[in-house]
Design an enzyme around this catalytic site. Structure first.
Site, PDB file in Angstrom:
ATOM      1  N   LYS A   1      16.978   4.015  -0.255  1.00 31.27           N
ATOM      2  CA  LYS A   1      18.000   3.806   0.877  1.00 31.27           C
ATOM      3  C   LYS A   1      19.134   2.902   0.411  1.00 31.27           C
ATOM      4  CE  LYS A   1      14.930   3.553   5.100  1.00 31.27           C
ATOM      5  NZ  LYS A   1      14.391   2.571   6.130  1.00 31.27           N
TER       6      LYS A   1
ATOM      7  N   PHE B   1      14.316   4.916   9.476  1.00 28.57           N
ATOM      8  CA  PHE B   1      13.201   4.607   9.151  1.00 28.57           C
ATOM      9  C   PHE B   1      12.133   5.746   9.141  1.00 28.57           C
ATOM     10  CE2 PHE B   1       9.052   2.818  10.031  1.00 28.57           C
ATOM     11  CZ  PHE B   1       8.976   1.764   9.304  1.00 28.57           C
TER      12      PHE B   1
ATOM     13  N   ARG C   1       0.178   6.699   7.213  1.00 28.92           N
ATOM     14  CA  ARG C   1       0.358   6.800   5.761  1.00 28.92           C
ATOM     15  C   ARG C   1       0.096   8.196   5.097  1.00 28.92           C
ATOM     16  NH1 ARG C   1       1.713   1.581   3.757  1.00 28.92           N
ATOM     17  NH2 ARG C   1       0.624  -0.011   4.945  1.00 28.92           N
TER      18      ARG C   1
ATOM     19  N   LYS D   1       0.703  -0.953  -0.201  1.00 31.36           N
ATOM     20  CA  LYS D   1      -0.162   0.009  -0.133  1.00 31.36           C
ATOM     21  C   LYS D   1       0.945   1.307  -0.059  1.00 31.36           C
ATOM     22  CE  LYS D   1      -2.376  -2.403   3.286  1.00 31.36           C
ATOM     23  NZ  LYS D   1      -2.800  -2.352   4.841  1.00 31.36           N
TER      24      LYS D   1
ATOM     25  N   ASP E   1      14.852  -0.555  -0.119  1.00 37.84           N
ATOM     26  CA  ASP E   1      15.584  -0.582   1.320  1.00 37.84           C
ATOM     27  C   ASP E   1      16.582  -1.737   0.991  1.00 37.84           C
ATOM     28  OD1 ASP E   1      16.582  -0.455   3.877  1.00 37.84           O
ATOM     29  OD2 ASP E   1      14.867  -1.292   4.799  1.00 37.84           O
TER      30      ASP E   1
ATOM     31  N   GLU F   1       7.207   2.194  -6.725  1.00 34.26           N
ATOM     32  CA  GLU F   1       7.332   1.843  -5.415  1.00 34.26           C
ATOM     33  C   GLU F   1       7.622   2.984  -4.556  1.00 34.26           C
ATOM     34  OE1 GLU F   1       8.458  -1.654  -4.006  1.00 34.26           O
ATOM     35  OE2 GLU F   1       9.653  -2.384  -5.617  1.00 34.26           O
ATOM     36  N   ASP F   2       7.493   2.867  -3.231  1.00 34.63           N
ATOM     37  CA  ASP F   2       7.444   3.852  -2.334  1.00 34.63           C
ATOM     38  C   ASP F   2       9.039   4.043  -1.966  1.00 34.63           C
ATOM     39  OD1 ASP F   2       7.653   1.407  -0.941  1.00 34.63           O
ATOM     40  OD2 ASP F   2       6.545   1.831   0.681  1.00 34.63           O
TER      41      ASP F   2
HETATM   42  P1  IMP Z   1      13.044  -4.097   0.859  1.00 36.75           P
HETATM   43  O1  IMP Z   1      12.473  -5.337   0.544  1.00 36.75           O
HETATM   44  O2  IMP Z   1      13.926  -4.220   2.128  1.00 36.75           O
HETATM   45  O3  IMP Z   1      13.686  -3.143  -0.203  1.00 36.75           O
HETATM   46  O4  IMP Z   1      11.895  -3.035   1.621  1.00 36.75           O
HETATM   47  C1  IMP Z   1      10.921  -2.647   0.890  1.00 36.75           C
HETATM   48  C2  IMP Z   1       9.704  -2.387   1.739  1.00 36.75           C
HETATM   49  O5  IMP Z   1       9.994  -2.283   3.135  1.00 36.75           O
HETATM   50  C3  IMP Z   1       9.241  -0.996   1.306  1.00 36.75           C
HETATM   51  O6  IMP Z   1       8.207  -1.292   0.169  1.00 36.75           O
HETATM   52  C4  IMP Z   1       8.296  -0.586   2.452  1.00 36.75           C
HETATM   53  O7  IMP Z   1       6.972  -1.150   2.586  1.00 36.75           O
HETATM   54  C5  IMP Z   1       9.197  -1.132   3.692  1.00 36.75           C
HETATM   55  N1  IMP Z   1       9.969  -0.179   4.288  1.00 36.75           N
HETATM   56  C6  IMP Z   1      11.540  -0.147   4.140  1.00 36.75           C
HETATM   57  N2  IMP Z   1      11.896   1.069   4.751  1.00 36.75           N
HETATM   58  C7  IMP Z   1      10.958   1.638   5.276  1.00 36.75           C
HETATM   59  C8  IMP Z   1      10.779   2.808   6.006  1.00 36.75           C
HETATM   60  O8  IMP Z   1      11.685   3.477   6.190  1.00 36.75           O
HETATM   61  N3  IMP Z   1       9.657   3.139   6.435  1.00 36.75           N
HETATM   62  C9  IMP Z   1       8.590   2.445   6.061  1.00 36.75           C
HETATM   63  N4  IMP Z   1       8.581   1.142   5.352  1.00 36.75           N
HETATM   64  C10 IMP Z   1       9.699   0.868   4.890  1.00 36.75           C
HETATM   65 MG    MG Z   2       5.130  -1.159   5.316  1.00 37.81          MG
END
Ligand code: IMP
Ligand code: MG
Length: 186
Positions: free
Chosen positions: A141, A162, A175, A53, A113, A109-110
């Protein structure tokens, strides 16, 4: 759940604004122009895929900033639960409804990470053989990357902190903040 049946969610306090609403809006406008130029003249409308979301608000704003023909779909994944560190496991909770074979697809994508979510999504969508599959993320990130991710269009690089707001949550809250904020205690 705790033994008494309450939700065990760590209390967080909102911290400083990292990216204010005006800065987000300006950058989203620039990304819309960049994406429009990139796909201009394509045979079929671009399919923008909102990754639920977290990219709800970003997709809504970016979608209105592009000037090329575009269709929308949503895909749902879960990776974090209520924690602030990535579990590394990604689960599909809602699949695409559009037939994306031989179409241009842009995953929206938001935040990237570790890259696990994106790696999973690229693998999943690729199996449907789109003619192209590209990626835009509002936030990036770079410090925590463990999977290689090709980010075609990027809003902002941020430090390994975060953040919440503009679609990003902590335990499903915050959100709807119009800006991206740090949280204390994460
Ligand atoms: P990844 O799979 O580690 O790249 O994480 C991606 C997902 O983790 C994102 O789509 C977010 O839902 C969540 N996420 C990663 N960092 C943050 C943050 O700083 N705040 C909120 N959600 C995060
Ligand atoms: Mg989340």
């Amino acid at each position: 759940m705790t033994q008494s049946g309450e939700m065990a969610v760590t209390a967080l306090r909102l911290g400083a604004v990292l990216i204010d609403a005006a800065t987000i809006s300006r950058r989203v406008g620039e990304l819309g122009a960049e994406i429009s130029t990139f796909y201009e003249g394509a045979d079929d409308p671009l399919i923008m895929v909102c990754v639920l979301k977290g990219s709800l608000f970003f997709t809504a704003d970016l979608g209105r900033a592009v000037t090329i023909p575009v269709e929308f779909d949503c895909i749902g994944v879960r990776s974090y639960g209520a924690a602030t560190v990535s579990s590394g496991t990604v689960e599909l909770v809602k699949d695409l409804q559009t037939q994306v074979t031989d179409r241009d697809v842009l995953l929206v994508e938001d935040i990237i990470d570790t890259g696990s979510t994106t790696a999973f999504l690229v693998g999943h969508v690729s199996r449907h053989r789109p003619s192209s599959l590209r990626l835009v993320s509002l936030l990036n990130k770079p410090e925590r990357r463990s999977r290689e991710v090709v980010l075609d269009f990027k809003g902002f690089d941020i430090p390994d902190r975060f953040v919440v707001g503009y679609g990003l949550d902590h335990a499903e809250q915050y959100r709807n903040l119009p800006e991206v904020r740090l949280v204390e205690g994460a």
